[in-house]
Design a protein around this motif. Structure first.
Motif, PDB file in Angstrom:
ATOM      1  N   UNK A 312       0.336  -0.839   0.042  1.00 36.50           N
ATOM      2  CA  UNK A 312      -0.344  -0.286  -0.211  1.00 36.50           C
ATOM      3  C   UNK A 312       0.729   1.318   0.169  1.00 36.50           C
ATOM      4  N   UNK A 313       0.591   2.359  -0.861  1.00 38.69           N
ATOM      5  CA  UNK A 313       1.372   3.279  -1.057  1.00 38.69           C
ATOM      6  C   UNK A 313       0.901   4.069   0.179  1.00 38.69           C
ATOM      7  N   UNK A 314       1.895   4.855   0.908  1.00 37.96           N
ATOM      8  CA  UNK A 314       1.616   5.479   1.790  1.00 37.96           C
ATOM      9  C   UNK A 314       1.842   7.349   1.289  1.00 37.96           C
ATOM     10  N   UNK A 315       1.040   7.842   1.970  1.00 41.27           N
ATOM     11  CA  UNK A 315       1.031   9.660   1.637  1.00 41.27           C
ATOM     12  C   UNK A 315       1.647  10.171   2.545  1.00 41.27           C
ATOM     13  N   UNK A 316       2.882  11.320   1.257  1.00 38.76           N
ATOM     14  CA  UNK A 316       3.959  11.903   2.023  1.00 38.76           C
ATOM     15  C   UNK A 316       3.761  12.097   2.885  1.00 38.76           C
ATOM     16  N   UNK A 317       2.694  12.790   3.704  1.00 32.70           N
ATOM     17  CA  UNK A 317       2.821  13.353   5.375  1.00 32.70           C
ATOM     18  C   UNK A 317       2.994  12.191   6.772  1.00 32.70           C
ATOM     19  N   UNK A 346       7.267  20.318   5.216  1.00 33.53           N
ATOM     20  CA  UNK A 346       6.852  21.401   4.845  1.00 33.53           C
ATOM     21  C   UNK A 346       6.733  21.446   3.547  1.00 33.53           C
ATOM     22  N   UNK A 347       7.248  20.323   2.495  1.00 32.44           N
ATOM     23  CA  UNK A 347       6.645  20.188   1.408  1.00 32.44           C
ATOM     24  C   UNK A 347       8.088  21.220   0.354  1.00 32.44           C
ATOM     25  N   UNK A 348       9.097  21.754   0.820  1.00 33.03           N
ATOM     26  CA  UNK A 348      10.179  22.526   0.432  1.00 33.03           C
ATOM     27  C   UNK A 348      10.788  21.824  -0.758  1.00 33.03           C
ATOM     28  N   UNK A 349      11.388  20.379   0.166  1.00 31.50           N
ATOM     29  CA  UNK A 349      12.351  19.581  -0.123  1.00 31.50           C
ATOM     30  C   UNK A 349      11.050  18.468  -0.733  1.00 31.50           C
ATOM     31  N   UNK A 350       9.660  17.574  -0.534  1.00 29.61           N
ATOM     32  CA  UNK A 350       9.239  16.611  -0.819  1.00 29.61           C
ATOM     33  C   UNK A 350       9.651  16.096  -2.422  1.00 29.61           C
ATOM     34  N   UNK A 351       9.125  17.548  -3.549  1.00 23.60           N
ATOM     35  CA  UNK A 351       9.335  16.606  -4.473  1.00 23.60           C
ATOM     36  C   UNK A 351      10.705  15.902  -4.710  1.00 23.60           C
ATOM     37  N   UNK A 352      11.927  16.032  -4.629  1.00 23.21           N
ATOM     38  CA  UNK A 352      13.251  15.036  -4.856  1.00 23.21           C
ATOM     39  C   UNK A 352      12.443  13.916  -4.033  1.00 23.21           C
ATOM     40  N   UNK A 353      11.270  13.189  -3.744  1.00 20.50           N
ATOM     41  CA  UNK A 353      10.663  12.017  -3.107  1.00 20.50           C
ATOM     42  C   UNK A 353       9.905  11.608  -4.511  1.00 20.50           C
ATOM     43  N   UNK A 354       9.349  12.415  -5.452  1.00 18.07           N
ATOM     44  CA  UNK A 354       9.155  11.310  -6.487  1.00 18.07           C
ATOM     45  C   UNK A 354       9.142  12.041  -8.080  1.00 18.07           C
ATOM     46  N   UNK A 355      11.108  11.882  -7.951  1.00 16.26           N
ATOM     47  CA  UNK A 355      11.817  12.448  -8.369  1.00 16.26           C
ATOM     48  C   UNK A 355      12.766  11.469  -8.998  1.00 16.26           C
ATOM     49  N   UNK A 356      12.818  10.896 -10.873  1.00 16.01           N
ATOM     50  CA  UNK A 356      13.093  10.102 -11.204  1.00 16.01           C
ATOM     51  C   UNK A 356      14.364  10.798 -12.752  1.00 16.01           C
ATOM     52  N   UNK A 357      15.497  10.697 -12.809  1.00 10.50           N
ATOM     53  CA  UNK A 357      16.517  11.179 -13.624  1.00 10.50           C
ATOM     54  C   UNK A 357      16.841   9.964 -13.981  1.00 10.50           C
ATOM     55  N   UNK A 358      16.879   9.376 -15.572  1.00 11.15           N
ATOM     56  CA  UNK A 358      17.547   8.467 -16.705  1.00 11.15           C
ATOM     57  C   UNK A 358      18.806   8.707 -16.954  1.00 11.15           C
ATOM     58  N   UNK A 359      19.951   9.012 -16.876  1.00 12.43           N
ATOM     59  CA  UNK A 359      21.612   9.424 -17.811  1.00 12.43           C
ATOM     60  C   UNK A 359      21.845   8.084 -18.401  1.00 12.43           C
ATOM     61  N   UNK A 360      23.013   7.986 -18.439  1.00  9.80           N
ATOM     62  CA  UNK A 360      23.382   7.941 -18.916  1.00  9.80           C
ATOM     63  C   UNK A 360      24.745   6.683 -18.246  1.00  9.80           C
ATOM     64  N   UNK A 383      23.557   0.704   2.822  1.00 14.01           N
ATOM     65  CA  UNK A 383      22.826   1.338   3.195  1.00 14.01           C
ATOM     66  C   UNK A 383      21.120   0.327   3.044  1.00 14.01           C
ATOM     67  N   UNK A 384      19.920   0.653   3.866  1.00 20.34           N
ATOM     68  CA  UNK A 384      19.042   0.708   3.742  1.00 20.34           C
ATOM     69  C   UNK A 384      18.265   1.482   3.396  1.00 20.34           C
ATOM     70  N   UNK A 385      16.896   1.267   2.131  1.00 17.67           N
ATOM     71  CA  UNK A 385      16.555   2.417   1.574  1.00 17.67           C
ATOM     72  C   UNK A 385      15.319   2.474   2.269  1.00 17.67           C
ATOM     73  N   UNK A 386      14.379   3.389   2.141  1.00 23.90           N
ATOM     74  CA  UNK A 386      13.287   2.840   2.545  1.00 23.90           C
ATOM     75  C   UNK A 386      11.817   3.957   1.936  1.00 23.90           C
ATOM     76  N   UNK A 387      10.977   2.855   1.317  1.00 20.10           N
ATOM     77  CA  UNK A 387      10.464   3.531   0.632  1.00 20.10           C
ATOM     78  C   UNK A 387       9.035   3.509   0.642  1.00 20.10           C
ATOM     79  N   UNK A 388       8.342   4.777   0.318  1.00 19.24           N
ATOM     80  CA  UNK A 388       6.996   5.229   0.903  1.00 19.24           C
ATOM     81  C   UNK A 388       5.934   3.687   1.103  1.00 19.24           C
TER      82      UNK A 388
END
Length: 411
Positions: A312-317, A346-360, A383-388
């Motif tokens: 189940x997906x979690x809302x950002x907050x 606060x939402x100032x940086x929350x877009x970081x959690x929803x951005x993918x950049x595909x590069x070479x 490291x252990x990374x946590x997903x929403x």
């Protein structure tokens, strides 16, 4: 798309059964064109979903009437030919003039036509007025409502149709579908059988009743990537590339067909999904008991998503609140880490959690991580990374990463 003219196919078959004077009359009258290019948006047509056996291809279908008798009889003796005739009879009975069958309506000698068909197939099933599902290994009058491991050819106790890769989209996409047994007797509709189909496939009944929830890859009602992948986890295809190609329509993406690329097809599919979505569940897969470093953060095939049908997906907050609790529970430097979380909250940086950049150089993204101490390799950073997302037990979904210079790999 090329569609079968139902009446022309049946008239031609009837003409080939005639002998003597009647056959000569049929030859003089001629046969209407059995296949015609039409637009799926403006044409009312039925469509067939089935398990392949001994099929009739495009070239054989258009040239059948002029073949020499021995070849003609051999083709007409195939179970695949009888399936075409029975499908046409059912379509005519239901009032449809046109019918699409993948085996004989695609000229696979043309790579361009094959690519177009594969990229359009989900839409073609979705735009059909009726889908006939032919279960060639079911001889009962009723739809199988429970597993039966005694049936020869059945997979996991269910008809083989449920184990094939291409039939997944053929179940979801059509608005209406009717199931038939091996004698072409109706054994139920998709609408009536929705609860049983959910039990067999683990596809939510809401999706089976209305596949439109999959149309927009950014829709809030749309199941997450890992859930959709899990539906294909136990399905097989003859060609390894088709495990990826058969999922294109479910994710609303397109890509060129490159038969011969093998497992790379599934890697390409995931990259196309990432370009169209910010769904982190594409990382929620299991290495299936493999140890050491994995070459990519992406999965090898849909089987890696087995068991993720109910995350189940979690809302950002809510996600950030759980991270804050986790940091305190782990005893990390709360003052430093919580200051980073406040910016996200606060939402100032929350877009970081929803951005993918595909590069070479790979996939660039931001994820909350916790350092892991490895006693056997103190010089290597883990490291252990946590997903929403929450798993079946209500815990945060996590993935293990290994640092390699300026990049990370799955561990």
């Amino acid at each position: 798309m090329k569609l079968l003219n139902v009446k022309a196919v049946l008239d031609r078959d009837k003409g080939m059964q005639l002998t003597g004077h009647d056959a000569e009359v049929m030859k003089i009258l001629g046969y209407d064109e059995v296949l015609k290019d039409l637009d799926d948006k403006s044409t009312s047509y039925a469509i067939l979903s089935h398990r392949w056996v001994t099929e009739v291809n495009y070239e054989e279908m258009i040239g059948l009437a002029v073949m020499e008798p021995r070849t003609k009889d051999r083709i007409r003796g195939r179970s695949g030919y009888m399936k075409i005739i029975k499908s046409c009879e059912q379509a005519m009975k239901d009032g449809y003039t046109w019918l699409w069958i993948d085996t004989c309506c695609i000229d696979k000698r043309s790579s361009a036509e094959l690519t177009e068909a594969i990229n359009s197939m989900y839409r073609w099933y979705r735009d059909s007025q009726m889908c006939y599902v032919f279960l060639n290994d079911v001889d009962d009058w009723a739809f199988p409502a429970k597993q039966d491991f005694s049936r020869l050819g059945w997979v996991n106790g269910w008809p083989e149709w449920f184990s094939r890769g291409w039939t997944l989209q053929e179940l979801i996409a059509p608005r209406k579908a009717e199931f038939f047994n091996k004698r072409w007797e109706s054994i139920g509709t998709k609408e009536d059988l929705a609860s049983v189909l959910e039990e067999i496939t683990r596809i939510p009944e809401s999706v089976l009743r209305d596949g439109r929830v999959l149309r927009s890859i950014a829709s809030s009602e749309r199941p997450c990537v890992a859930q959709i992948m899990s539906w294909a986890a136990d399905r097989k295809t003859t060609r390894v590339e088709d495990r990826a190609y058969s999922l294109l329509g479910l994710f609303g993406v397109n890509m060129p067909m490159l038969y011969g690329e093998g497992p790379k097809a599934f890697q390409r599919l995931q990259l196309e999904i990432i370009r169209a979505s910010s769904d982190h569940s594409i990382l929620a897969w299991s290495p299936k008991g493999r140890f050491g470093m994995h070459k990519s953060v992406l999965a090898d095939n849909p089987s890696c998503f087995r068991g993720y049908h109910d995350i189940q997906e979690l809302e950002p907050h809510r996600f950030i609140a759980e991270l804050e609790h986790g940091i305190r529970w782990l005893g990390l430097d709360a003052a430093t880490n919580l200051s980073r979380l406040m910016g996200l909250q606060r939402g100032a940086d929350s877009s970081q959690l929803f951005r993918f950049d595909v590069t070479n150089l790979g996939i660039q993204m931001s994820l909350p991580v916790c350092p892991q101490q490895d006693q056997d390799a103190l010089s290597t950073k883990y490291f252990k990374a946590m997903l929403p997302f929450h798993d079946h037990y209500g815990n945060l979904v996590t993935i293990d990463l290994q640092c390699r210079g300026h990049s990370f790999c799955r561990r």
